[in-house]
Design a protein around this motif. Structure first.
Motif, PDB file in Angstrom:
ATOM      1  N   GLN A   1     -15.692   6.640   0.139  1.00 40.13           N
ATOM      2  CA  GLN A   1     -14.532   7.014   0.953  1.00 40.13           C
ATOM      3  C   GLN A   1     -14.719   6.596   2.401  1.00 40.13           C
TER       4      GLN A   1
ATOM      5  N   GLY B   1     -11.286   0.678   6.282  1.00 45.45           N
ATOM      6  CA  GLY B   1      -9.936   0.099   6.254  1.00 45.45           C
ATOM      7  C   GLY B   1      -9.128   0.480   7.477  1.00 45.45           C
TER       8      GLY B   1
ATOM      9  N   ASP C   1      -5.119   7.884  10.965  1.00 49.06           N
ATOM     10  CA  ASP C   1      -5.929   8.068   9.755  1.00 49.06           C
ATOM     11  C   ASP C   1      -7.417   8.154  10.098  1.00 49.06           C
TER      12      ASP C   1
ATOM     13  N   TRP D   1      -8.118   4.233  -5.723  1.00 45.58           N
ATOM     14  CA  TRP D   1      -8.359   2.887  -5.218  1.00 45.58           C
ATOM     15  C   TRP D   1      -8.958   2.934  -3.814  1.00 45.58           C
ATOM     16  N   TRP D   2      -8.598   3.966  -3.047  1.00 48.14           N
ATOM     17  CA  TRP D   2      -9.123   4.107  -1.684  1.00 48.14           C
ATOM     18  C   TRP D   2     -10.441   4.880  -1.656  1.00 48.14           C
TER      19      TRP D   2
ATOM     20  N   ASN E   1      -5.021   6.848  -4.568  1.00 45.14           N
ATOM     21  CA  ASN E   1      -6.097   7.619  -3.954  1.00 45.14           C
ATOM     22  C   ASN E   1      -7.463   7.201  -4.510  1.00 45.14           C
TER      23      ASN E   1
ATOM     24  N   ILE F   1     -14.417   2.546   2.390  1.00 39.32           N
ATOM     25  CA  ILE F   1     -13.084   2.022   2.089  1.00 39.32           C
ATOM     26  C   ILE F   1     -12.028   2.630   3.002  1.00 39.32           C
ATOM     27  N   GLY F   2     -11.972   3.944   3.056  1.00 36.40           N
ATOM     28  CA  GLY F   2     -10.926   4.607   3.836  1.00 36.40           C
ATOM     29  C   GLY F   2     -11.079   4.434   5.332  1.00 36.40           C
TER      30      GLY F   2
ATOM     31  N   ASP G   1      -3.029   3.647  11.542  1.00 39.85           N
ATOM     32  CA  ASP G   1      -4.434   3.579  11.131  1.00 39.85           C
ATOM     33  C   ASP G   1      -5.334   4.375  12.072  1.00 39.85           C
TER      34      ASP G   1
ATOM     35  N   SER H   1       0.837  -1.198   0.000  1.00 42.58           N
ATOM     36  CA  SER H   1       0.000   0.000   0.000  1.00 42.58           C
ATOM     37  C   SER H   1       0.874   1.252   0.000  1.00 42.58           C
TER      38      SER H   1
END
Length: 133
Positions: free
Chosen positions: A99, A106, A84, A31-32, A29, A102-103, A81, A17
């Motif tokens: 977003q 994740g 984030d 992909w996320w 970006n 996924i973001g 994480d 990643s």
């Protein structure tokens, strides 16, 4: 010397990643979950995140392959994480559904993996390598 398969897998995913954000931050970006091109300042942050993830992933892979204690690198991974997630929470109302799923999803999964890895018992080789610490 036993290889820590879980740490190798988690580190490999984080390393891949991170490299993807360094090689092509715009594609990574998307992909996320973000279909738009980010402004230059966001691209800088995407690359910074790439360096962070590549470094943590590489260190987790290295410790796993050497049979060293990986708990600290799992904790660093989960902490990244968590950062984030905290940052994403501050703009949660401005994110698209993709977003968020996924973001932020994740990040939640990454925190779980990081905490699991940081609290599990080390294998025999790793326990011996940390006995003098």
């Amino acid at each position: 010397m036993a290889v820590d398969g879980a740490a190798l897998a988690a580190g490999g995913i984080r390393l891949a990643s991170g490299v993807s954000f360094l090689v092509d931050p715009l594609r990574a970006n998307r992909w996320w979950g973000d279909p738009d091109d980010p402004p230059p300042t966001a691209r800088l942050l995407l690359r910074s995140m790439g360096y962070r993830d590549a470094l943590i992933g590489a260190m987790l892979v290295s410790a796993a392959l050497r049979g060293r204690n990986t708990r600290g690198w799992f904790l660093a991974s989960g902490g990244a994480d968590a950062a984030d997630l905290l940052g994403g929470y501050s703009v949660h109302d401005q994110l698209r559904t993709s977003q968020k799923l996924i973001g932020l999803g994740g990040a939640v999964a990454g925190i779980g993996v990081g905490l699991w890895g940081a609290t599990r018992r080390p294998g025999p080789a790793a326990a011996e390598s940390t006995a003098g610490e």
